[in-house]
Design a protein around this motif. Structure first.
Motif, PDB file in Angstrom:
ATOM      1  N   TRP A 140     -11.323  -2.407  -1.575  1.00 46.23           N
ATOM      2  CA  TRP A 140     -10.139  -2.842  -0.831  1.00 46.23           C
ATOM      3  C   TRP A 140      -8.922  -2.946  -1.753  1.00 46.23           C
ATOM      4  O   TRP A 140      -7.805  -2.573  -1.380  1.00 46.23           O
ATOM      5  N   VAL A 196      -9.535   2.332   8.045  1.00 46.84           N
ATOM      6  CA  VAL A 196      -9.247   1.367   6.979  1.00 46.84           C
ATOM      7  C   VAL A 196      -7.770   1.419   6.602  1.00 46.84           C
ATOM      8  O   VAL A 196      -7.126   0.381   6.390  1.00 46.84           O
ATOM      9  N   LEU A 208      -5.024  -1.713   6.744  1.00 49.55           N
ATOM     10  CA  LEU A 208      -4.183  -2.081   5.606  1.00 49.55           C
ATOM     11  C   LEU A 208      -2.695  -1.911   5.937  1.00 49.55           C
ATOM     12  O   LEU A 208      -1.862  -2.743   5.552  1.00 49.55           O
TER      13      LEU A 208
END
Length: 333
Positions: free
Chosen positions: A71, A197, A201
């Motif tokens: 991440w 993802v 974000l």
């Protein structure tokens, strides 16, 4: 009976093109209705996050298995993705869809500069660099109005260029990170999950911008928007400024759905054929969007705008083809 690869690719491209076109239509409608453009951009990303949660909740797709380090590595790429999306939305809010698409055609110029400025350097073929001049020339011609000289919507031009820079940085800095994550099968990071993802974000980064800019005044902006729309409806019930709160919500949510879908199918197509072929088709897609949105919104393009956009888009396509040819020669060497 297995579906032929060509049919699958054709389906990906068709959904990509259709959803991208509808995204631009609903997005422009929403931006014309409420002047809280960072909030619109954020809401579109949130729609994508909700979509992902439903997909994962129904176990239609495997959930990504990322560690904290993953991440952290992806966070800067998500920042550039958020900047690219936000810049594009603000450019569309400030000017016509056609002008934003013409300036967005300059993305290869930014990508080429970033490829040289940030190591490891990537040297493009000479023909590719020549095509960059064609792209810039086409955009320049599109900005010259007949009988008026150079006329540029600097706000739209600035945000579109900002989006191009962010997209170039995302592509350069994110390539190795996403490639390594895809290679580790235990992380379930296929093309669809990589985009999911990135969307999460991007939403997180965009939320920070919204909280710092539009959040303190969003209620007032919403109330004033509804008040102005109600007044416009009394004057002209069929006018473009007559709409309801539901109309705004529908346009924002619809734009979010189409934004997520077109990106997911574009990612899936790119994973199958590679970035260069995808870039060529992305260029051709701009032609469809410019034509369709010009019809939908009644945007009038003068001769220079039509010729300039054609030159810029053609230059972008030939840049991608020259880049492909250079990569093929490098593989054979």
């Amino acid at each position: 009976m297995a579906i032929p690869e060509s049919v699958t690719l054709l389906f990906y491209v068709a959904v990509w093109y259709v959803c991208n076109t509808f995204y631009n239509i609903y997005n422009k409608k929403a931006l014309n209705q409420i002047h809280a453009h960072w909030t619109v951009a954020f809401t579109q990303l949130v729609v994508g996050v909700v979509w992902c949660m439903v997909i994962y909740g129904l176990q239609i797709r495997k959930f990504p298995k990322l560690k904290t380090a993953d991440w952290v590595a992806l966070a800067p790429i998500g920042l550039f993705a958020a900047a690219s999306h936000g810049g594009s939305v603000l450019a569309l809010g400030a000017g016509s869809v056609s002008f934003a698409q013409i300036v967005k055609a300059c993305e290869p110029v930014f990508a080429a500069i970033i490829a040289l400025a940030i190591p490891p350097q990537e040297i493009k073929p000479a023909l590719a660099y020549m095509m960059l001049l064609v792209i810039v020339g086409g955009v320049g011609l599109a900005c010259v109005k007949e009988g008026k000289g150079v006329e540029i919507n600097m706000y739209a031009f600035g945000w579109a260029s900002f989006a191009n820079l962010a997209a170039a940085l995302k592509g350069k800095l994110g390539k190795d990170v996403t490639h390594n994550l895809k290679a580790d099968k235990s992380k379930n990071m296929d093309a669809a999950n990589v985009y999911a993802v990135m969307n999460v974000l991007s939403a997180a980064w965009t939320l920070i911008v919204v909280l710092a800019t539009e959040a303190p005044t969003i209620q007032g902006t919403w109330d004033q928007t509804i008040k102005d729309a109600a007044a416009a409806c009394k004057k002209d019930p069929k006018g473009p400024k007559c709409y309801t709160a539901n109309d705004i919500i529908i346009n924002v949510v619809a734009s979010g759905v189409f934004f997520y879908l077109y990106n997911e199918f574009a990612f899936a197509f790119t994973a199958k054929v590679g970035p260069v072929t995808s870039s060529v088709l992305n260029t051709l897609k701009r032609v469809i969007i410019i034509v369709v949105t010009a019809i939908v919104f009644g945007e009038i393009m003068d001769r220079n705008a039509m010729i300039g956009s054609g030159v810029a888009i053609a230059g972008t396509m030939f840049y991608s083809l020259a880049e492909m040819q250079g990569k093929n020669k490098a593989k054979k060497a």
